[in-house]
Design a protein around this motif. Structure first.
Motif, PDB file in Angstrom:
ATOM      1  N   THR A  85       7.120   9.617  -4.742  1.00  0.00           N
ATOM      2  CA  THR A  85       7.693   8.578  -5.579  1.00  0.00           C
ATOM      3  C   THR A  85       6.613   8.111  -6.541  1.00  0.00           C
ATOM      4  O   THR A  85       5.451   7.992  -6.153  1.00  0.00           O
ATOM      5  N   GLU A  86       6.991   7.826  -7.777  1.00  0.00           N
ATOM      6  CA  GLU A  86       5.986   7.351  -8.732  1.00  0.00           C
ATOM      7  C   GLU A  86       6.546   6.237  -9.585  1.00  0.00           C
ATOM      8  O   GLU A  86       7.762   6.077  -9.712  1.00  0.00           O
ATOM      9  N   ILE A  87       5.618   5.478 -10.156  1.00  0.00           N
ATOM     10  CA  ILE A  87       5.988   4.364 -11.027  1.00  0.00           C
ATOM     11  C   ILE A  87       4.838   4.133 -11.993  1.00  0.00           C
ATOM     12  O   ILE A  87       3.680   4.438 -11.676  1.00  0.00           O
ATOM     13  N   PRO A 127       1.317  -5.685   3.688  1.00  0.00           N
ATOM     14  CA  PRO A 127       2.496  -6.502   4.022  1.00  0.00           C
ATOM     15  C   PRO A 127       3.076  -7.252   2.820  1.00  0.00           C
ATOM     16  O   PRO A 127       4.237  -7.651   2.850  1.00  0.00           O
ATOM     17  N   GLU A 128       2.287  -7.426   1.759  1.00  0.00           N
ATOM     18  CA  GLU A 128       2.779  -8.127   0.566  1.00  0.00           C
ATOM     19  C   GLU A 128       3.730  -7.268  -0.254  1.00  0.00           C
ATOM     20  O   GLU A 128       4.637  -7.797  -0.888  1.00  0.00           O
ATOM     21  N   TRP A 129       3.512  -5.975  -0.285  1.00  0.00           N
ATOM     22  CA  TRP A 129       4.342  -5.146  -1.162  1.00  0.00           C
ATOM     23  C   TRP A 129       5.177  -4.093  -0.445  1.00  0.00           C
ATOM     24  O   TRP A 129       6.104  -3.550  -1.035  1.00  0.00           O
ATOM     25  N   HIS A 165      11.720   1.072  -3.551  1.00  0.00           N
ATOM     26  CA  HIS A 165      11.741  -0.388  -3.450  1.00  0.00           C
ATOM     27  C   HIS A 165      10.310  -0.951  -3.397  1.00  0.00           C
ATOM     28  O   HIS A 165       9.992  -1.920  -4.087  1.00  0.00           O
ATOM     29  N   ASP A 166       9.463  -0.343  -2.578  1.00  0.00           N
ATOM     30  CA  ASP A 166       8.099  -0.848  -2.409  1.00  0.00           C
ATOM     31  C   ASP A 166       7.291  -0.725  -3.697  1.00  0.00           C
ATOM     32  O   ASP A 166       6.543  -1.647  -4.050  1.00  0.00           O
ATOM     33  N   LEU A 167       7.427   0.378  -4.407  1.00  0.00           N
ATOM     34  CA  LEU A 167       6.684   0.520  -5.657  1.00  0.00           C
ATOM     35  C   LEU A 167       7.183  -0.450  -6.722  1.00  0.00           C
ATOM     36  O   LEU A 167       6.384  -0.972  -7.510  1.00  0.00           O
ATOM     37  N   ARG A 168       8.481  -0.738  -6.738  1.00  0.00           N
ATOM     38  CA  ARG A 168       8.986  -1.765  -7.665  1.00  0.00           C
ATOM     39  C   ARG A 168       8.410  -3.131  -7.305  1.00  0.00           C
ATOM     40  O   ARG A 168       8.049  -3.920  -8.188  1.00  0.00           O
ATOM     41  N   ARG A 169       8.317  -3.426  -6.012  1.00  0.00           N
ATOM     42  CA  ARG A 169       7.732  -4.702  -5.570  1.00  0.00           C
ATOM     43  C   ARG A 169       6.262  -4.778  -5.985  1.00  0.00           C
ATOM     44  O   ARG A 169       5.804  -5.809  -6.490  1.00  0.00           O
TER      45      ARG A 169
END
Length: 148
Positions: A7-9, A29-31, A134-138
């Motif tokens: 996954t990339e962003i 835990p934050e992202w 989801h995590d990379l967007r966060r």
């Protein structure tokens, strides 16, 4: 059946900033939505050989596992592996400057499930891909709004 999810962003922050934050397990835990807690088993800062315990919630189960850093090129690449449990996993982060203010981050998880996890590899792969997006967007939101 191996699982390999990439996954990339692109994040509107300099590579050094993205790599410093995302590459520090204390920030996980934050992202990461599924990571509940981490515990350093070796003394920080991060280095090859570092061991970090993670507690995560995934597909309705609480998982405990330890990653060991097997490769570290600060600001460019981080590779961690775990060997215990039904699903040995390798997680790789890479950071590449798009320009001086934008970074492409790639998150790759791969492993070879065994036992019960092997039967559900297709479902596992799809769930990991959703979670990683989801995590990379966060992470992008946190870094672009200046909140760490």
């Amino acid at each position: 059946m191996p699982v390999d999810v990439r996954t990339e962003i692109v994040i509107a922050r300099p590579r050094e900033t993205v790599a410093a934050y995302a590459g520090d397990p204390s920030n996980a835990p934050e992202w990461y939505a599924n990571i509940l807690d981490i515990e350093w088993e070796t003394r920080p800062p991060l280095h090859e050989g570092s061991r970090i315990g993670f507690v995560a919630r995934f597909l309705g189960r609480t998982l405990r596992y330890t990653y060991e850093v097997v490769e570290l090129a600060p600001g460019e690449r981080l590779v961690m592996r775990t060997a215990q449990g039904p699903f040995p996993m390798e997680t790789t982060y890479t950071w590449e400057s798009v320009d001086e203010d934008h970074t492409r981050m790639v998150l790759r998880n791969r492993g070879e499930p065994s036992g019960f996890a092997k039967a559900g590899a297709r479902v596992l792969r799809a769930a990991m891909a959703r979670a990683n997006r989801h995590d990379l967007r966060r992470l992008k939101d946190l870094l672009e709004t200046g909140r760490p």
